[in-house]
Design a protein around this motif. Structure first.
Motif, short mmCIF file in Angstrom:
data_model
loop_
_atom_site.label_atom_id
_atom_site.label_comp_id
_atom_site.label_asym_id
_atom_site.label_seq_id
_atom_site.Cartn_x
_atom_site.Cartn_y
_atom_site.Cartn_z
N PHE A 178 93.56 -30.58 56.12
CA PHE A 178 93.62 -31.17 54.79
C PHE A 178 94.55 -30.28 53.93
O PHE A 178 94.22 -29.11 53.69
CB PHE A 178 92.22 -31.25 54.16
N VAL A 179 95.67 -30.85 53.58
CA VAL A 179 96.69 -30.10 52.85
C VAL A 179 96.64 -30.50 51.37
O VAL A 179 96.86 -31.67 51.03
CB VAL A 179 98.10 -30.37 53.43
N PHE A 180 96.32 -29.53 50.53
CA PHE A 180 96.22 -29.77 49.09
C PHE A 180 97.50 -29.28 48.38
O PHE A 180 97.99 -28.18 48.69
CB PHE A 180 95.01 -29.04 48.49
N ARG A 181 97.97 -30.05 47.49
CA ARG A 181 99.11 -29.65 46.64
C ARG A 181 98.71 -29.84 45.17
O ARG A 181 97.59 -30.26 44.88
CB ARG A 181 100.35 -30.47 46.98
N ASN A 182 99.62 -29.51 44.26
CA ASN A 182 99.31 -29.56 42.83
C ASN A 182 98.14 -28.65 42.49
O ASN A 182 97.29 -28.97 41.68
CB ASN A 182 99.02 -31.00 42.36
N ILE A 183 98.09 -27.53 43.16
CA ILE A 183 97.02 -26.55 42.92
C ILE A 183 97.50 -25.47 41.97
O ILE A 183 96.85 -25.16 40.96
CB ILE A 183 96.57 -25.93 44.25
#
Length: 237
Positions: free
Chosen positions: A169-174
């Motif tokens: 699970f790759v999270f961006r906009n962190i």
């Protein structure tokens, strides 16, 4: 009464004595003849008795030999019968052992059938659980992809720890200073159907606690939301 001086007296006395003697000789001859006949008859009787006894002895010997032959034959037959009875006992014992082995095999087969049925039931339960989890993953994917810009990747692990198919699970906009910076958590599903968190990049100290909550609630969207919050907190430190 005659006088002993009679001159004829001596002649008459001699004649009388001769007559008596002749009678005695005749009687003696008859006795001898009778004795001879009796002796011959006795010899014949003895010979006949001896012949009869000899024949009887021979018949008895033959009878004894026949009895001995029958006895030896009976001993041989008894020995043969004992050997056959022993062989029959061994065959019966072997059959009983095979029957016991057969019963044991039947019990093992029944046990294997029961275990197979339990495994089948467990697999079906795990498949259902996995389907539910995949369904949750699908829902979470839609929510996070559409609203939070999360990407889900399928990977094959190279180490023994993560061997098999896993999900990233790759999270961006962190990180506000770098919106494209990727924050990744890798997880899979164990053989019993439960979730397994493999790693996070960057590492999260709270990851074991979040994994424990996921195991208890089975709520994957809430877990991913908490992971995102943890990454945001880490990025702002």
């Amino acid at each position: 009464m005659m006088s002993i001086t009679d001159p004829n007296m001596s002649s008459r006395f001699a004649s009388a004595m001769e007559e008596i003697h002749n009678k005695q000789l005749k009687t003696y001859g008859e006795i001898i003849d009778t004795t001879t006949e009796l002796c011959q008859s006795h010899r014949q009787f003895v010979k006949s008795a001896l012949d009869t006894c000899s024949k009887k002895c021979k018949d008895d010997e033959m009878l004894f030999e026949t009895i001995q032959t029958f006895k030896e034959d009976l001993d041989h037959k008894n020995e043969s019968l004992r050997e056959k009875q022993h062989a029959i006992s061994e065959v019966i014992s072997e059959i009983e052992q095979k029957e016991m082995h057969k019963d044991d095999l039947i019990q093992k087969i029944e046990k294997l059938k029961e275990e197979q049925a339990k495994r089948k039931e467990l697999i079906e339960s795990q498949n259902k659980s996995n389907k539910d989890r995949l369904k949750n993953l699908g829902k979470a994917r839609l929510v996070f992809q559409e609203h939070l810009g999360m990407e889900i990747r399928t990977i094959l692990g190279k180490s023994q720890l993560v061997k098999g198919e896993k999900l990233q699970f790759v999270f961006r906009n962190i990180n506000p200073s770098d919106q494209d910076s990727a924050y990744v958590v890798t997880m899979g599903i164990k053989a019993d159907g439960s979730y397994q968190i493999v790693s996070s990049d960057p590492a999260l100290e709270s990851l074991p606690v979040l994994e424990s909550q996921l195991q208890e609630t089975n709520n994957l969207p809430a877990f991913l939301a908490n992971i995102r919050k943890a990454f945001i907190t880490l990025a702002r430190c």
